[in-house]
Motif scaffolding. Structure first.
Motif, PDB file in Angstrom:
ATOM      1  N   GLY A  83       7.218 -10.535   2.944  1.00  0.00           N
ATOM      2  CA  GLY A  83       7.329 -10.908   1.535  1.00  0.00           C
ATOM      3  C   GLY A  83       7.080 -12.372   1.254  1.00  0.00           C
ATOM      4  N   LYS A  84       6.595 -13.112   2.248  1.00  0.00           N
ATOM      5  CA  LYS A  84       6.311 -14.535   2.060  1.00  0.00           C
ATOM      6  C   LYS A  84       4.825 -14.731   1.774  1.00  0.00           C
ATOM      7  N   PHE A  85       4.511 -15.684   0.888  1.00  0.00           N
ATOM      8  CA  PHE A  85       3.120 -15.970   0.592  1.00  0.00           C
ATOM      9  C   PHE A  85       2.461 -16.685   1.763  1.00  0.00           C
ATOM     10  N   CYS A  86       1.236 -16.273   2.062  1.00  0.00           N
ATOM     11  CA  CYS A  86       0.464 -16.924   3.120  1.00  0.00           C
ATOM     12  C   CYS A  86      -1.022 -16.721   2.822  1.00  0.00           C
ATOM     13  N   ASN A  87      -1.870 -17.468   3.526  1.00  0.00           N
ATOM     14  CA  ASN A  87      -3.309 -17.393   3.250  1.00  0.00           C
ATOM     15  C   ASN A  87      -4.065 -16.589   4.299  1.00  0.00           C
ATOM     16  N   ASP A  88      -3.396 -15.689   4.987  1.00  0.00           N
ATOM     17  CA  ASP A  88      -4.109 -14.847   5.953  1.00  0.00           C
ATOM     18  C   ASP A  88      -3.972 -13.359   5.620  1.00  0.00           C
ATOM     19  N   ILE A  89      -3.806 -13.068   4.346  1.00  0.00           N
ATOM     20  CA  ILE A  89      -3.793 -11.687   3.861  1.00  0.00           C
ATOM     21  C   ILE A  89      -5.193 -11.423   3.302  1.00  0.00           C
ATOM     22  N   TYR A  90      -6.003 -10.712   4.062  1.00  0.00           N
ATOM     23  CA  TYR A  90      -7.406 -10.585   3.696  1.00  0.00           C
ATOM     24  C   TYR A  90      -7.663  -9.385   2.797  1.00  0.00           C
ATOM     25  N   HIS A  91      -8.507  -9.593   1.830  1.00  0.00           N
ATOM     26  CA  HIS A  91      -8.917  -8.517   0.926  1.00  0.00           C
ATOM     27  C   HIS A  91      -9.978  -7.659   1.600  1.00  0.00           C
ATOM     28  N   GLN A  92     -10.037  -6.407   1.185  1.00  0.00           N
ATOM     29  CA  GLN A  92     -11.027  -5.468   1.697  1.00  0.00           C
ATOM     30  C   GLN A  92     -11.775  -4.851   0.527  1.00  0.00           C
ATOM     31  N   HIS A  93     -13.029  -4.516   0.774  1.00  0.00           N
ATOM     32  CA  HIS A  93     -13.858  -3.832  -0.213  1.00  0.00           C
ATOM     33  C   HIS A  93     -13.890  -2.360   0.192  1.00  0.00           C
ATOM     34  N   LEU A  94     -13.360  -1.505  -0.669  1.00  0.00           N
ATOM     35  CA  LEU A  94     -13.221  -0.083  -0.374  1.00  0.00           C
ATOM     36  C   LEU A  94     -13.945   0.753  -1.420  1.00  0.00           C
ATOM     37  N   VAL A  95     -14.478   1.884  -0.983  1.00  0.00           N
ATOM     38  CA  VAL A  95     -15.080   2.855  -1.900  1.00  0.00           C
ATOM     39  C   VAL A  95     -14.351   4.176  -1.667  1.00  0.00           C
ATOM     40  N   PHE A  96     -13.842   4.720  -2.755  1.00  0.00           N
ATOM     41  CA  PHE A  96     -13.004   5.903  -2.705  1.00  0.00           C
ATOM     42  C   PHE A  96     -13.610   6.945  -3.654  1.00  0.00           C
ATOM     43  N   ARG A  97     -13.947   8.118  -3.109  1.00  0.00           N
ATOM     44  CA  ARG A  97     -14.615   9.152  -3.903  1.00  0.00           C
ATOM     45  C   ARG A  97     -13.722  10.373  -4.064  1.00  0.00           C
ATOM     46  N   THR A  98     -13.651  10.864  -5.291  1.00  0.00           N
ATOM     47  CA  THR A  98     -12.966  12.125  -5.564  1.00  0.00           C
ATOM     48  C   THR A  98     -14.052  13.159  -5.833  1.00  0.00           C
ATOM     49  N   TYR A  99     -13.677  14.288  -6.414  1.00  0.00           N
ATOM     50  CA  TYR A  99     -14.642  15.360  -6.664  1.00  0.00           C
ATOM     51  C   TYR A  99     -15.853  14.867  -7.465  1.00  0.00           C
ATOM     52  N   ASP A 100     -15.630  14.095  -8.527  1.00  0.00           N
ATOM     53  CA  ASP A 100     -16.760  13.644  -9.344  1.00  0.00           C
ATOM     54  C   ASP A 100     -16.661  12.191  -9.808  1.00  0.00           C
ATOM     55  N   ILE A 101     -15.693  11.443  -9.303  1.00  0.00           N
ATOM     56  CA  ILE A 101     -15.519  10.042  -9.686  1.00  0.00           C
ATOM     57  C   ILE A 101     -15.545   9.170  -8.425  1.00  0.00           C
ATOM     58  N   VAL A 102     -16.164   8.002  -8.545  1.00  0.00           N
ATOM     59  CA  VAL A 102     -16.202   7.022  -7.460  1.00  0.00           C
ATOM     60  C   VAL A 102     -15.442   5.779  -7.922  1.00  0.00           C
TER      61      VAL A 102
END
Length: 116
Positions: A83-102
């Motif tokens: 729960g502490k703030f730090c600068n090594d929490i990296y973001h990720q680019h994700l693609v998530f698909r359902t039946y007809d929505i991306v």
């Protein structure tokens, strides 16, 4: 961001099209910086499954550069497991698909649960 749904037959390029393999799930994304939603018919991203990590994401690289140049400080900065703030929490680019929505999402964390 939280989403509940059911997987469909289009979840994988190699899925058995005759199998009745619907699975209920819930997924929660935290530290969301990008949220984009479009119809599956207009999705032009190459994929292997219904939930993919975008490798070498140009969009994420551009956002990191813009963040650093403007000294915004939102990318790769967040709360760690303690729960502490730090600068090594990296973001990720994700693609998530359902039946007809991306969904295209850039987030720090996600929690995926299969509902039984």
């Amino acid at each position: 961001m939280h989403y509940r749904g059911v997987t469909g037959h289009n979840c994988s390029k190699i899925a058995d099209k005759d199998a009745d393999a619907e699975i209920k799930f819930s997924i929660t994304f935290n530290g969301v910086l990008l949220f984009k939603m479009l119809a599956l018919d207009f999705d032009d991203v190459d994929y292997e499954s219904c939930f993919d990590l975008v490798q070498n994401s140009k969009k994420l690289v551009e956002m990191r550069m813009r963040d650093k140049a403007a000294k915004i400080g939102k990318i790769d900065w967040g709360k760690n497991a303690q729960g502490k703030f730090c600068n090594d929490i990296y973001h990720q680019h994700l693609v998530f698909r359902t039946y007809d929505i991306v969904f295209e999402i850039i987030a720090q964390h996600y929690d995926f649960k299969i509902e039984i």
